[in-house]
Design a protein around this motif. Structure first.
Motif, short mmCIF file in Angstrom:
data_model
loop_
_atom_site.label_atom_id
_atom_site.label_comp_id
_atom_site.label_asym_id
_atom_site.label_seq_id
_atom_site.Cartn_x
_atom_site.Cartn_y
_atom_site.Cartn_z
N HIS A 137 0.80 -1.22 0.00
CA HIS A 137 0.00 0.00 0.00
C HIS A 137 0.84 1.28 0.00
N GLY A 138 0.38 2.26 -0.78
CA GLY A 138 0.94 3.60 -0.73
C GLY A 138 2.42 3.69 -1.03
N LEU A 139 2.88 3.06 -2.09
CA LEU A 139 4.31 3.01 -2.39
C LEU A 139 4.86 4.35 -2.90
N PHE A 140 4.02 5.15 -3.53
CA PHE A 140 4.39 6.50 -3.94
C PHE A 140 3.11 7.27 -4.22
N SER A 141 3.23 8.58 -4.23
CA SER A 141 2.09 9.44 -4.54
C SER A 141 2.46 10.31 -5.73
N PRO A 142 1.75 10.18 -6.86
CA PRO A 142 2.04 11.05 -8.01
C PRO A 142 1.87 12.52 -7.63
#
Length: 166
Positions: free
Chosen positions: A41-46
């Motif tokens: 979950h939530g590995l990166f946020s564009p």
């Protein structure tokens, strides 16, 4: 004369100044779908900026680079992050540079495994996609919208990398 660069393994810690490594991180794992699926979950946020901007998903098909390979330029995207996740089960090279007064500094080169992707933060100097060995597909999360989201810089003296040992 070109300056030779070494190739290092890609790790979350070594890449942290430039963005995130996208990989199955056990610390982010959650079981879903009745315990039949592991969700990392939530590995990166564009990141996107600018009126009318939107996040898009693409497939890029990269041609393999020939070695030794000269890195003569870097690019960055002022209005959005850009991520690359391999779809072809092949490793690839990642080259990034620290920003030095609005220009890229000396590049750092990483070997990403076939199970790692990267997310370049907004305004991170990086080299365009470097597939190795054979034609490779990548899932790319990117910004679309008005405004010039590309800045390029060409080095006076290129840098060179030797063929990676995979």
């Amino acid at each position: 004369m070109p300056i030779e660069l070494s190739i290092r393994p890609l790790t979350a810690q070594s890449f942290a100044p430039f963005g995130e490594v996208i990989e199955a991180d056990p610390s982010t794992m959650r079981l879903i779908n009745g315990g039949t699926t592991e969700r990392f979950h939530g590995l990166f946020s564009p990141e996107i900026a600018g009126e009318g901007a939107r996040v898009i998903v693409n497939i890029f098909r990269g041609q393999p680079r020939a070695f030794p390979y000269e890195i003569g330029m870097m690019e960055r995207h002022p209005f959005g992050s850009q991520s690359f996740s391999p779809l072809s089960g092949r490793p690839f090279l990642v080259a990034v540079s620290p920003d030095e007064d609005g220009k890229p500094g000396a590049p750092q080169v990483f070997l990403a495994s076939a199970h790692q992707g990267v997310n370049y933060r907004r305004n991170t100097w990086h080299h365009p996609l470097m597939a190795i060995g054979e034609i490779s597909d990548f899932l790319v999360v990117d910004r679309d919208g008005p405004g010039n989201n590309l800045e390029e810089f060409f080095f006076e003296t290129p840098f060179v990398i030797r063929e990676p040992q995979i």
